[in-house]
Design a protein around this motif. Structure first.
Motif, PDB file in Angstrom:
ATOM      1  N   VAL A 129      41.500  40.558  36.290  1.00  0.00           N
ATOM      2  CA  VAL A 129      42.852  40.883  36.790  1.00  0.00           C
ATOM      3  C   VAL A 129      43.520  41.859  35.829  1.00  0.00           C
ATOM      4  N   ASP A 130      44.590  42.499  36.318  1.00  0.00           N
ATOM      5  CA  ASP A 130      45.425  43.342  35.468  1.00  0.00           C
ATOM      6  C   ASP A 130      46.571  42.507  34.907  1.00  0.00           C
ATOM      7  N   ALA A 131      46.360  41.926  33.759  1.00  0.00           N
ATOM      8  CA  ALA A 131      47.435  41.213  33.064  1.00  0.00           C
ATOM      9  C   ALA A 131      47.922  42.161  31.974  1.00  0.00           C
ATOM     10  N   ASP A 178      40.588  40.670  31.368  1.00  0.00           N
ATOM     11  CA  ASP A 178      41.881  41.323  31.519  1.00  0.00           C
ATOM     12  C   ASP A 178      41.623  42.831  31.549  1.00  0.00           C
ATOM     13  N   PHE A 179      42.051  43.493  32.615  1.00  0.00           N
ATOM     14  CA  PHE A 179      41.947  44.957  32.650  1.00  0.00           C
ATOM     15  C   PHE A 179      43.103  45.535  31.830  1.00  0.00           C
ATOM     16  N   ALA A 180      43.023  45.219  30.549  1.00  0.00           N
ATOM     17  CA  ALA A 180      44.048  45.647  29.577  1.00  0.00           C
ATOM     18  C   ALA A 180      43.424  45.524  28.190  1.00  0.00           C
ATOM     19  N   GLY A 192      53.486  58.809  35.976  1.00  0.00           N
ATOM     20  CA  GLY A 192      53.939  57.520  36.491  1.00  0.00           C
ATOM     21  C   GLY A 192      53.471  56.336  35.674  1.00  0.00           C
ATOM     22  N   ARG A 193      52.507  56.563  34.760  1.00  0.00           N
ATOM     23  CA  ARG A 193      51.985  55.448  33.960  1.00  0.00           C
ATOM     24  C   ARG A 193      52.428  55.553  32.498  1.00  0.00           C
ATOM     25  N   THR A 194      53.458  56.372  32.257  1.00  0.00           N
ATOM     26  CA  THR A 194      53.949  56.535  30.883  1.00  0.00           C
ATOM     27  C   THR A 194      54.308  55.189  30.265  1.00  0.00           C
ATOM     28  N   ALA A 230      39.448  47.997  27.413  1.00  0.00           N
ATOM     29  CA  ALA A 230      40.185  49.189  26.975  1.00  0.00           C
ATOM     30  C   ALA A 230      40.136  50.217  28.101  1.00  0.00           C
ATOM     31  N   LYS A 231      41.339  50.740  28.460  1.00  0.00           N
ATOM     32  CA  LYS A 231      41.384  51.700  29.567  1.00  0.00           C
ATOM     33  C   LYS A 231      42.432  52.755  29.319  1.00  0.00           C
ATOM     34  N   HIS A 232      42.321  53.957  29.999  1.00  0.00           N
ATOM     35  CA  HIS A 232      41.230  54.370  30.886  1.00  0.00           C
ATOM     36  C   HIS A 232      40.513  55.508  30.154  1.00  0.00           C
ATOM     37  N   PHE A 233      39.241  55.310  30.010  1.00  0.00           N
ATOM     38  CA  PHE A 233      38.453  56.285  29.240  1.00  0.00           C
ATOM     39  C   PHE A 233      38.094  57.468  30.132  1.00  0.00           C
ATOM     40  N   VAL A 274      35.138  48.566  28.799  1.00  0.00           N
ATOM     41  CA  VAL A 274      35.913  49.807  28.836  1.00  0.00           C
ATOM     42  C   VAL A 274      35.942  50.275  30.284  1.00  0.00           C
ATOM     43  N   MET A 275      37.142  50.608  30.768  1.00  0.00           N
ATOM     44  CA  MET A 275      37.274  51.112  32.134  1.00  0.00           C
ATOM     45  C   MET A 275      37.382  52.622  32.123  1.00  0.00           C
ATOM     46  N   ILE A 276      36.640  53.240  33.027  1.00  0.00           N
ATOM     47  CA  ILE A 276      36.622  54.697  33.108  1.00  0.00           C
ATOM     48  C   ILE A 276      37.839  55.174  33.893  1.00  0.00           C
ATOM     49  N   SER A 277      38.312  56.379  33.515  1.00  0.00           N
ATOM     50  CA  SER A 277      39.563  56.895  34.067  1.00  0.00           C
ATOM     51  C   SER A 277      39.320  57.744  35.315  1.00  0.00           C
ATOM     52  N   TYR A 278      40.331  57.767  36.166  1.00  0.00           N
ATOM     53  CA  TYR A 278      40.262  58.581  37.389  1.00  0.00           C
ATOM     54  C   TYR A 278      40.295  60.068  37.083  1.00  0.00           C
ATOM     55  N   ASN A 279      40.982  60.449  36.004  1.00  0.00           N
ATOM     56  CA  ASN A 279      41.217  61.881  35.807  1.00  0.00           C
ATOM     57  C   ASN A 279      39.917  62.658  35.595  1.00  0.00           C
ATOM     58  N   SER A 309      33.990  50.738  36.346  1.00  0.00           N
ATOM     59  CA  SER A 309      34.708  51.822  37.030  1.00  0.00           C
ATOM     60  C   SER A 309      36.126  51.383  37.338  1.00  0.00           C
ATOM     61  N   ASP A 310      36.953  52.347  37.690  1.00  0.00           N
ATOM     62  CA  ASP A 310      38.267  51.993  38.206  1.00  0.00           C
ATOM     63  C   ASP A 310      38.107  51.720  39.711  1.00  0.00           C
ATOM     64  N   TRP A 311      39.199  51.284  40.321  1.00  0.00           N
ATOM     65  CA  TRP A 311      39.226  50.909  41.739  1.00  0.00           C
ATOM     66  C   TRP A 311      38.770  52.094  42.602  1.00  0.00           C
ATOM     67  N   ASN A 312      37.582  51.950  43.230  1.00  0.00           N
ATOM     68  CA  ASN A 312      37.030  53.039  44.040  1.00  0.00           C
ATOM     69  C   ASN A 312      36.907  54.336  43.249  1.00  0.00           C
ATOM     70  N   ALA A 506      54.375  51.964  40.057  1.00  0.00           N
ATOM     71  CA  ALA A 506      53.103  51.913  39.343  1.00  0.00           C
ATOM     72  C   ALA A 506      52.285  53.140  39.707  1.00  0.00           C
ATOM     73  N   GLU A 507      51.507  53.611  38.713  1.00  0.00           N
ATOM     74  CA  GLU A 507      50.578  54.710  38.908  1.00  0.00           C
ATOM     75  C   GLU A 507      51.254  55.941  39.508  1.00  0.00           C
ATOM     76  N   GLY A 508      50.589  56.597  40.425  1.00  0.00           N
ATOM     77  CA  GLY A 508      51.080  57.866  40.955  1.00  0.00           C
ATOM     78  C   GLY A 508      52.428  57.756  41.645  1.00  0.00           C
TER      79      GLY A 508
END
Ligand code: GLC
Length: 624
Positions: A129-131, A178-180, A192-194, A230-233, A274-279, A309-312, A506-508
């Motif tokens: 989960v994202d806590a 924890d996805f954190a 949006g994620r500042t 650790a995210k997002h790489f 480690v979670m990979i980043s969308y960018n 991976s990140d969501w999709n 949240a996010e975008g």
């Protein structure tokens, strides 16, 4: 043969006869030993490596493909998850059981584990989960300030304590991962994620990576420990114009100088995933970038945990919706191990199986991914303790955790202007409080609270609003009046407090390419207060620095509260001087939105520099 040797032999003969007798007697008396010996991988005394090797030797390709697959709870029942041999299940933001209670979460989690461990090889799942500021999907969990405020507190020990408290509340529900923390270095405040960033320089995230120790404890299988991610790489905070999931145009040197240090620190702290980043980096999506994942993260940094991976996330590699066999192969071969394919787990498994069969994905990559995933499952102790640890139920929303949240709220306040109007006198005062964020638990918590985007609402979560704190801390002879719009104020009041800023996102959804100004409602509220000539203190509840340079001269005081979480009373503690402000900006404050991005060393002069923050003098107003 020497006499000594003869004696030794006779003793040995006697011993053999005796031992044989005992063995025979023992065998005759003891029940028949089980026909099939316990497999080595189920032996908790064996080394993790030997357990992994043994388990993998028993796994089919389908077993291994399933382990690399993570589905959303809403897409698979426990029985379906087990039937597909899934390695992991997640709750996306706001994906909660009904009722949304810790017991209900634990029952849900246990159902998935029971199904997983009672079929096939009995491999438990990892539930994620994202806590990100407490166990924020769970109603009743303690909600801590968002990272941007924690960054302003500059208190890594506090951050570690928050990690521990979060992990305890998660453990009650069973959740393992924890996805954190987000270790992003936000360079453009329009992003949006500042608010998920500890600060605009890598040192903020490096310092606060202590949260990993709080989350993971002394060992992953210790009571109250969860696996951190650790995210997002890598490079999510560096996109052009702060566009979420956009393109980060950057040299390798700059990438390593700005965005890599927090992940190096996380790996050194033993982060489990480690979670990979969308960018993208210079036009190539991170999810398909072998240099980043295999060479840099796994090779140079030596990361031996799970790359998720990140969501999709793999859908974005070719810029088209959905994922193709080529994208699956590219992502797996780039080094991703676990795939967050919330609603497409069956398609992912079949596609990957075909890519292995046609030779586009080597078994060595499948085995490396499984080795990483299974190693963490053994280290988490999931084979021995697959179910929720309900002994932590009483930590959920506990008074102790709320006190920690209140302390975190205090330390995250940044005093930016004070003409003497602060601290507020507690006694014999007449205070008018206004603004959409004065009495709104949802707004002060921000996004990732009960739902993905968060929501406004006076009492959406338990805790204290900022108005609650101002009222409860008021002393003898003081009255406090509240009206959201400022209606009813007149010159008889001694001070007005306008609590304004942003509403949750949240996010975008939180990207602000058109500027960072206050909205019309806030400007109108403040104007109404100012028109009476009453001194005005503005408190900004926001996920980022805002464009207020034009209005600031008309304000008597300014406090940036960021997103303080459950305990708005901690903000009041600072306003009354019960806690003298210690917060220091971890973001340069722009003189206008047009300056974005603005960061130390870029030659621009903002309204307030990185590290700025005032405090109070020796005496408080009500002592004068
Ligand atoms: C989201 C976020 C990521 C989160 C994941 C699972 O899109 O980018 O931070 O962990 O999906 O909710």
């Amino acid at each position: 043969m020497s006499s000594r040797l003869r004696v030794r032999r006779s003793v040995r003969t006697t011993r053999t006869v005796v031992l044989t007798g005992l063995l025979l007697a023992g065998t005759a008396l003891a029940p028949m030993a089980s026909a099939t010996p316990t497999p080595l991988y189920k032996n908790s005394h064996a080394s993790v490596t030997s357990r992994v090797n043994d388990l993998m030797s028993r796994m089919t390709l389908d077993d291994k493909l399933g382990q690399m697959t993570q589905a959303e709870r809403g897409a698979v029942t426990p029985a379906q998850s087990a039937a597909s041999k899934l390695g992991s299940v997640l709750s996306g933001g706001g994906s909660v059981p009904t009722p949304n209670t810790a017991v209900s979460w634990a029952d849900m989690y246990d159902a998935y584990q029971k199904a997983a461990t009672s079929t096939g090889l009995g491999i438990p799942i990892i539930y994620g989960v994202d806590a990100v500021h407490g166990d924020n999907n769970l109603y009743g969990a303690t909600i801590f300030p968002q990272n941007i405020g924690i960054g302003a507190a500059h208190d890594p020990k506090l951050t570690e304590q928050i990690g521990r408290a979060t992990a305890e509340e998660m453990s009650a529900t069973g959740v393992d991962e924890d996805f954190a923390p987000c270790l992003c270095v936000a360079r453009d405040d329009r992003w949006g994620r500042t608010y998920e960033s500890y600060g605009e320089v890598p040192g903020n995230a490096v310092a606060n990576s202590t949260i990993i120790n709080g989350l993971q404890g002394k060992s992953l299988d210790a009571p109250g420990s969860v696996m951190a991610t650790a995210k997002h790489f890598i490079g999510d905070g560096g996109t052009t114009n702060g566009t979420d999931q956009g393109n980060t145009q950057i040299s390798d040197w700059e990438l390593r100088a700005i965005h890599l240090p927090p992940f190096r620190a996380a790996v050194q702290r033993g982060v489990g995933a480690v979670m990979i980043s969308y960018n993208s980096i210079n036009g190539l999506k991170d999810h398909g970038n072998k240099y980043l994942i295999t060479d840099l993260l796994k090779g140079e940094l030596g990361f031996s945990g799970i790359v998720i991976s990140d969501w999709n996330g793999i859908d974005q590699i070719d810029g088209q919706s959905g994922f193709t066999p080529a994208e699956v192969a590219q992502a797996v071969n780039a080094g991703l191990d676990l795939f967050m394919v919330p609603n497409d787990s069956a398609k992912f498994i079949s596609t990957l199986g075909a890519e292995v069969a046609n030779g586009d994905v080597p078994m060595s990559r499948i085995d490396d991914a499984n080795r990483r995933i299974l190693t963490k499952k053994f280290q988490l102790g999931l084979f021995e303790h697959p179910y929720a640890d309900r002994s932590f139920m009483n930590t959920v929303g506990s008074a102790q955790h709320h006190e920690l949240a209140r302390q975190a709220a205090r330390e995250s306040q940044v005093l930016l202007k004070n003409d003497g109007v602060l601290p507020l006198a507690k006694k014999n005062n007449k205070i008018f409080v206004a603004g959409k964020n004065a009495n709104d638990m949802g707004n002060q918590a921000g996004g990732w609270t009960l739902t993905w985007q968060g929501q406004s609402g006076e009492r959406v979560i338990p805790g204290t609003t900022i108005l609650d704190g101002i009222k409860s801390d008021a002393g003898k002879g003081t009255t406090v009046t509240y009206d959201r719009a400022g209606n009813g104020i007149d010159s008889s009041y001694k001070v007005a407090v306008a609590v304004v800023g942003e509403t949750p996102y949240a996010e975008g959804h939180g990207d602000r390419p058109n500027g960072l100004q206050l909205d019309a409602e806030d400007l109108s509220t403040i104007a109404k207060l100012k028109a009476t000539g009453v001194p005005v203190v503005v408190v900004l509840v926001s996920g980022r620095v805002l464009d207020v340079a034009n209005e600031l001269p008309g304000w008597n005081g300014l406090v940036e509260s960021f997103l303080p979480g459950s305990e708005g009373a901690g903000v009041a503690d600072v306003l009354y001087g019960d806690y003298k402000p210690t917060g220091k900006l971890s973001f340069t404050w722009p003189a206008s939105s047009a300056q974005e991005p603005i960061n130390p060393g870029d030659g621009k002069t903002g309204l307030f520099p990185y590290g700025y923050g005032l405090t109070y003098g020796k005496h408080r107003n009500d002592e004068n």
